[in-house]
Design an enzyme around this catalytic site. Structure first.
Site, mmCIF file in Angstrom:
data_model
loop_
_atom_site.group_PDB
_atom_site.id
_atom_site.type_symbol
_atom_site.label_atom_id
_atom_site.label_comp_id
_atom_site.label_asym_id
_atom_site.label_seq_id
_atom_site.Cartn_x
_atom_site.Cartn_y
_atom_site.Cartn_z
ATOM 1 N N GLY A 184 0.820 -1.209 0.000
ATOM 2 C CA GLY A 184 0.000 0.000 0.000
ATOM 3 C C GLY A 184 0.851 1.255 0.000
ATOM 4 O O GLY A 184 0.521 2.245 0.660
ATOM 5 N N ALA A 185 1.931 1.250 -0.781
ATOM 6 C CA ALA A 185 2.908 2.337 -0.720
ATOM 7 C C ALA A 185 2.652 3.446 -1.736
ATOM 8 O O ALA A 185 3.501 4.317 -1.910
ATOM 9 C CB ALA A 185 4.316 1.777 -0.914
ATOM 10 N N ASN A 186 1.522 3.428 -2.402
ATOM 11 C CA ASN A 186 1.267 4.456 -3.403
ATOM 12 C C ASN A 186 0.679 5.727 -2.805
ATOM 13 O O ASN A 186 0.587 6.756 -3.479
ATOM 14 C CB ASN A 186 0.325 3.932 -4.497
ATOM 15 N N GLY A 236 -0.380 7.968 1.224
ATOM 16 C CA GLY A 236 -0.463 8.048 2.677
ATOM 17 C C GLY A 236 0.770 7.584 3.427
ATOM 18 O O GLY A 236 1.914 7.850 3.037
ATOM 19 N N ILE A 237 0.533 6.882 4.539
ATOM 20 C CA ILE A 237 1.616 6.418 5.410
ATOM 21 C C ILE A 237 2.588 5.526 4.645
ATOM 22 O O ILE A 237 3.806 5.617 4.816
ATOM 23 C CB ILE A 237 1.040 5.659 6.624
ATOM 24 N N GLY A 238 2.055 4.650 3.804
ATOM 25 C CA GLY A 238 2.907 3.737 3.055
ATOM 26 C C GLY A 238 3.869 4.462 2.141
ATOM 27 O O GLY A 238 5.063 4.126 2.069
ATOM 28 N N SER A 270 -3.879 -0.542 14.786
ATOM 29 C CA SER A 270 -4.588 0.703 15.064
ATOM 30 C C SER A 270 -5.105 0.682 16.489
ATOM 31 O O SER A 270 -5.318 -0.393 17.076
ATOM 32 C CB SER A 270 -5.762 0.867 14.093
ATOM 33 N N TYR A 330 -13.549 -3.746 11.137
ATOM 34 C CA TYR A 330 -12.240 -3.099 11.095
ATOM 35 C C TYR A 330 -11.478 -3.351 12.396
ATOM 36 O O TYR A 330 -10.291 -3.718 12.380
ATOM 37 C CB TYR A 330 -12.406 -1.596 10.865
#
Length: 315
Positions: free
Chosen positions: A44-46, A48-50, A173, A198
């Site tokens: 998920g590096a595209n 935000g945090i990633g 989280s 979640y």
């Protein structure tokens, strides 16, 4: 009734978040540790945090693989990082955590093209989405946030072992404090609530880390779970209108994605002897999980059920 219940749970989550945000002091943490010769995968590096995590690691000299579902966005993120970080070694690879076939193909690609893997950062996730299932029929949040990363870690363990000392970092989280593993309804078909699902998936991240650490420490692979804190990202895209309004009010006191990446980076670069494998970290320090997050019996049962669902057996 289902929508009303979901909204109520969401408001509870937001109220807790508001309390946390108001009392939040963002740590002024920094480190000049270099990572030349190291290889990292960030899911998920595209965005935000990633993306911020990948950018930081690239700036330290690491080769970073951006594991992204949307290749167009992944390749754009790689271009962004290479433009902003001189000499950055980053590459985008396709990975859909909602599809075990895609996870297998990604792992095959890694083994074909990479000789080492020092850091597996399981950052990607979906949050509080309407009921949906993965390609393989798992409830989406449990399937992506937990099972997808569980399977990915399983497939890449040999390379992590070969590259030891190495680390697995799982993003959880504060929502895990409301979580309970619903073993009698992991599919969510009986009584689905987006927030509850979640919270369950984030608790699963912690329990997975706890059990994983026991099994791989002797192999030279450490495991940590991380709470990035309340971060201003795209997480609100599935919230109902009342919750979106509240989240916009909170936005001014939330962490930026770069600040949200601090603890992940902390667990990546801090000397091994200063960390506890299997531990839970928040604001660049060790943190205690909820009581459910310390339940070794539930962790072991979740491990067994996850293996059964995926049809795998850890050596």
């Amino acid at each position: 009734m289902r929508e009303a219940g979901s909204t109520h749970l969401g408001l509870v989550w937001v109220r807790r978040s508001m309390f946390i945000c108001v009392s939040l002091i963002i740590p002024k943490w920094s480190s000049d540790v270099g990572l030349e010769g190291k290889t990292a995968i960030v899911t998920g590096a595209n965005v935000g945090i990633g993306k911020e995590t990948a950018k930081d690691l690239a700036g330290r000299g690491a080769r970073v693989i951006l594991a992204c579902r949307d290749m167009a966005k992944g390749e754009q993120a790689a271009r962004d990082i290479m433009r902003e970080v001189k000499g950055a070694k980053v590459v985008a690879r396709q990975l859909d955590l909602a599809d075990t076939k895609s996870i297998c193909q990604f792992a095959e690609n890694i083994y074909s093209n990479e000789k080492v893997l020092h850091y597996l950062i399981n950052n990607a996730g979906v949050a509080m989405c309407p009921y949906a299932t993965t390609v393989d029929g798992y409830e989406m949040q449990f399937g992506v946030n937990h099972l997808g990363h569980f399977f990915l870690t399983f497939l890449l363990l040999d390379l992590l072992k070969h590259s030891a000392p190495s680390r697995v970092i799982n993003l959880s989280s504060v929502a895990h404090t409301m979580g309970k593993i619903q073993f009698d309804d992991l599919s969510g078909e009986k009584d689905y609530h987006p927030v509850r699902a979640y919270a369950q998936s984030k608790l699963a991240n912690i329990l997975f880390t706890r059990e994983l650490a026991k099994r791989i420490e002797a192999l030279g692979v450490m495991a940590y779970s991380v709470d990035p804190g309340m971060v201003n990202t795209e997480i609100t895209r599935h919230l109902g209108r009342p919750l979106v309004s509240v989240s916009k009010v909170l936005a001014c006191i939330l962490k930026t994605p770069a600040e949200g990446a601090y603890t992940t980076i902390y667990c990546t670069v801090t000397p091994e002897q200063e960390l506890v494998t299997g531990g839970y970290y928040k604001d660049c320090a060790s943190e205690e999980t909820s009581r459910a997050g310390q339940d070794d019996g539930t962790a072991l049962k979740l491990w067994a059920v996850s293996c059964q669902l995926l049809g795998i057996r850890w050596r």
